[in-house]
Design a protein around this motif. Structure first.
Motif, PDB file in Angstrom:
ATOM      1  N   VAL A   1       6.396   5.357  -9.793  1.00 30.61           N
ATOM      2  CA  VAL A   1       5.523   4.188  -9.670  1.00 30.61           C
ATOM      3  C   VAL A   1       5.742   3.495  -8.325  1.00 30.61           C
ATOM      4  CG1 VAL A   1       4.949   1.936 -10.640  1.00 30.61           C
ATOM      5  CG2 VAL A   1       5.430   3.861 -12.151  1.00 30.61           C
ATOM      6  N   SER A   2       6.983   3.431  -7.867  1.00 34.33           N
ATOM      7  CA  SER A   2       7.272   2.773  -6.594  1.00 34.33           C
ATOM      8  C   SER A   2       6.593   3.504  -5.436  1.00 34.33           C
ATOM      9  CB  SER A   2       8.786   2.710  -6.372  1.00 34.33           C
ATOM     10  OG  SER A   2       9.430   2.037  -7.431  1.00 34.33           O
ATOM     11  N   ILE A   3       6.697   4.816  -5.421  1.00 31.53           N
ATOM     12  CA  ILE A   3       6.066   5.587  -4.350  1.00 31.53           C
ATOM     13  C   ILE A   3       4.553   5.446  -4.410  1.00 31.53           C
ATOM     14  CG2 ILE A   3       5.659   7.940  -3.519  1.00 31.53           C
ATOM     15  CD1 ILE A   3       8.517   8.612  -4.261  1.00 31.53           C
ATOM     16  N   PHE A   4       3.990   5.462  -5.602  1.00 31.72           N
ATOM     17  CA  PHE A   4       2.533   5.333  -5.750  1.00 31.72           C
ATOM     18  C   PHE A   4       2.045   3.989  -5.188  1.00 31.72           C
ATOM     19  CE2 PHE A   4      -1.005   3.785  -8.415  1.00 31.72           C
ATOM     20  CZ  PHE A   4      -1.979   4.693  -8.022  1.00 31.72           C
ATOM     21  N   LEU A   5       2.723   2.894  -5.511  1.00 31.96           N
ATOM     22  CA  LEU A   5       2.322   1.591  -4.998  1.00 31.96           C
ATOM     23  C   LEU A   5       2.520   1.495  -3.491  1.00 31.96           C
ATOM     24  CD1 LEU A   5       3.738  -0.772  -7.785  1.00 31.96           C
ATOM     25  CD2 LEU A   5       1.375  -0.078  -7.429  1.00 31.96           C
ATOM     26  N   PHE A   6       3.604   2.040  -2.984  1.00 31.34           N
ATOM     27  CA  PHE A   6       3.866   1.989  -1.544  1.00 31.34           C
ATOM     28  C   PHE A   6       2.840   2.790  -0.758  1.00 31.34           C
ATOM     29  CE2 PHE A   6       8.695   1.006  -1.922  1.00 31.34           C
ATOM     30  CZ  PHE A   6       8.372  -0.313  -2.201  1.00 31.34           C
ATOM     31  N   VAL A   7       2.476   3.962  -1.259  1.00 36.29           N
ATOM     32  CA  VAL A   7       1.496   4.800  -0.553  1.00 36.29           C
ATOM     33  C   VAL A   7       0.162   4.067  -0.451  1.00 36.29           C
ATOM     34  CG1 VAL A   7       0.115   6.909  -0.720  1.00 36.29           C
ATOM     35  CG2 VAL A   7       2.573   7.001  -1.102  1.00 36.29           C
ATOM     36  N   GLY A   8      -0.294   3.474  -1.545  1.00 38.54           N
ATOM     37  CA  GLY A   8      -1.558   2.753  -1.513  1.00 38.54           C
ATOM     38  C   GLY A   8      -1.538   1.581  -0.554  1.00 38.54           C
ATOM     39  N   PHE A   9      -0.396   0.909  -0.417  1.00 29.81           N
ATOM     40  CA  PHE A   9      -0.320  -0.221   0.501  1.00 29.81           C
ATOM     41  C   PHE A   9      -0.226   0.241   1.951  1.00 29.81           C
ATOM     42  CE2 PHE A   9       1.646  -3.627   2.857  1.00 29.81           C
ATOM     43  CZ  PHE A   9       1.025  -4.755   2.368  1.00 29.81           C
ATOM     44  N   ILE A  10       0.586   1.259   2.231  1.00 25.51           N
ATOM     45  CA  ILE A  10       0.765   1.716   3.613  1.00 25.51           C
ATOM     46  C   ILE A  10      -0.540   2.244   4.183  1.00 25.51           C
ATOM     47  CG2 ILE A  10       1.949   3.422   5.058  1.00 25.51           C
ATOM     48  CD1 ILE A  10       4.356   3.156   3.216  1.00 25.51           C
ATOM     49  N   ARG A  11      -1.379   2.836   3.348  1.00 24.80           N
ATOM     50  CA  ARG A  11      -2.657   3.356   3.832  1.00 24.80           C
ATOM     51  C   ARG A  11      -3.604   2.258   4.294  1.00 24.80           C
ATOM     52  NH1 ARG A  11      -3.731   8.207  -0.640  1.00 24.80           N
ATOM     53  NH2 ARG A  11      -2.398   9.761   0.407  1.00 24.80           N
ATOM     54  N   THR A  12      -3.364   1.014   3.902  1.00 22.60           N
ATOM     55  CA  THR A  12      -4.180  -0.101   4.391  1.00 22.60           C
ATOM     56  C   THR A  12      -3.692  -0.623   5.737  1.00 22.60           C
ATOM     57  OG1 THR A  12      -2.835  -1.773   3.245  1.00 22.60           O
ATOM     58  CG2 THR A  12      -4.651  -0.771   2.018  1.00 22.60           C
TER      59      THR A  12
END
Length: 304
Positions: free
Chosen positions: A179-190
């Motif tokens: 879950v941590s990686i999933f949330l981080f990936v979505g934020f970094i892509r912005t």
């Protein structure tokens, strides 16, 4: 004449765009659906009744709890049972606060240290195999924790970490990574890639770019991950109960409550105070930090 005409034009009311007044009147006249309030009321009652029972019965005698658990005896409330739960020599939920807080801090630090760089590498790569790695991590979110606990025990035995705090920490870190990686990936892509290019021109490497530039910008996502992981670890019962046997001498808040309930299953004056002590910190923490959870989950949902 010109001055008078200019004054009239200046003092005349500004014309609103066509349709603006109708929209405002429609918004004002739109009736609120009573079904929504009914559903919210039912949901509120369903959620507040267990909390009410827990708080009220934590300060009542055994006979008062059995006679009428919903009644508040104005002259029968006592802090004796709560005080006994705090200072109990057999088991102590307050004593489990320290060990549980240690787990929360260690797991959160290790999770951020591992999930952050992994998410950065996935978010900045367009290769197909990198996206497959992301899908691999996401697959971990669909596997119930109770379903893998037995295989985890065998793995920890093979590596010599069975019935140890290190093994429990390793298990908790692995369970919080997807879950941590999933949330981080979505934020970094912005975050614009131009920031990375500018850092590269200035001579910064990939690791320095992430920790010095990208990671400070990830504060909303990091706070959300820390809150979700902390609440999950605090409320976790299966992992510490199975991976740490009573012989280890370590009890979390939930395992301490279970030890008390199993020992005093018929003594409700022991059960309710300890349950209240166990959930009070996490409920207060969640109420105080809920706005950070919502903002962290919504940031990155809409791009641009």
């Amino acid at each position: 004449m010109v001055v008078l005409e200019a004054a009239e034009v200046r003092d005349s009311p500004k014309a609103e765009p066509a349709g603006t007044g109708d929209v405002r009147q429609t918004e004002r006249k739109e009736p609120r659906s009573p079904v929504r309030w009914v559903l919210l009321g039912v949901l509120f009652v369903v959620m507040i009744v267990p909390v009410y029972l827990l708080v009220v019965n934590a300060f009542k005698s055994q006979q008062d709890i059995l006679d009428n658990p919903f009644l508040i005896p104005l002259g029968g409330l006592t802090f004796e049972h709560m005080s006994a739960a705090i200072t109990s020599p057999q088991f102590n939920v307050i004593g489990g606060y320290g060990f549980t807080l240690f787990l929360v801090v260690v797991v959160d630090v290790l999770c951020i240290a591992l999930a952050g760089p992994a998410a950065y590498a996935i978010a900045r790569s367009l290769k197909r195999r990198t996206q497959l790695v992301l899908l691999y991590f996401l697959a971990g979110t669909f596997i119930p924790g109770a379903a893998v606990i037995i295989p985890v025990i065998y793995v920890l035995r093979e590596v010599g970490l069975a019935n140890t705090v290190t093994g429990l920490v390793a298990h908790d870190v692995a369970s919080t990574l997807p879950v941590s990686i999933f949330l981080f990936v979505g934020f970094i892509r912005t975050i614009p890639v131009d920031i990375d290019h500018a850092a590269t021109i200035d001579g910064a490497g990939r690791y320095r770019t992430f920790w010095s530039i990208i990671f400070p910008l990830m504060r909303p996502a990091v706070v959300t991950v820390l809150i979700l992981n902390s609440i999950g670890i605090w409320n976790d019962f299966i992992s510490p109960q199975i991976l740490l046997s009573p012989s280890s001498g370590h009890y979390t808040v939930t395992t301490a409550v279970y030890a008390g309930i199993s020992q005093y299953s018929t003594d409700l004056t022991k059960v309710f105070p300890n349950l209240l002590l166990a959930i009070a910190p996490v409920v207060i923490f969640f109420i105080y930090m809920q706005r950070h959870i919502i903002s962290g989950l919504t940031v990155g949902a809409v791009k641009g």
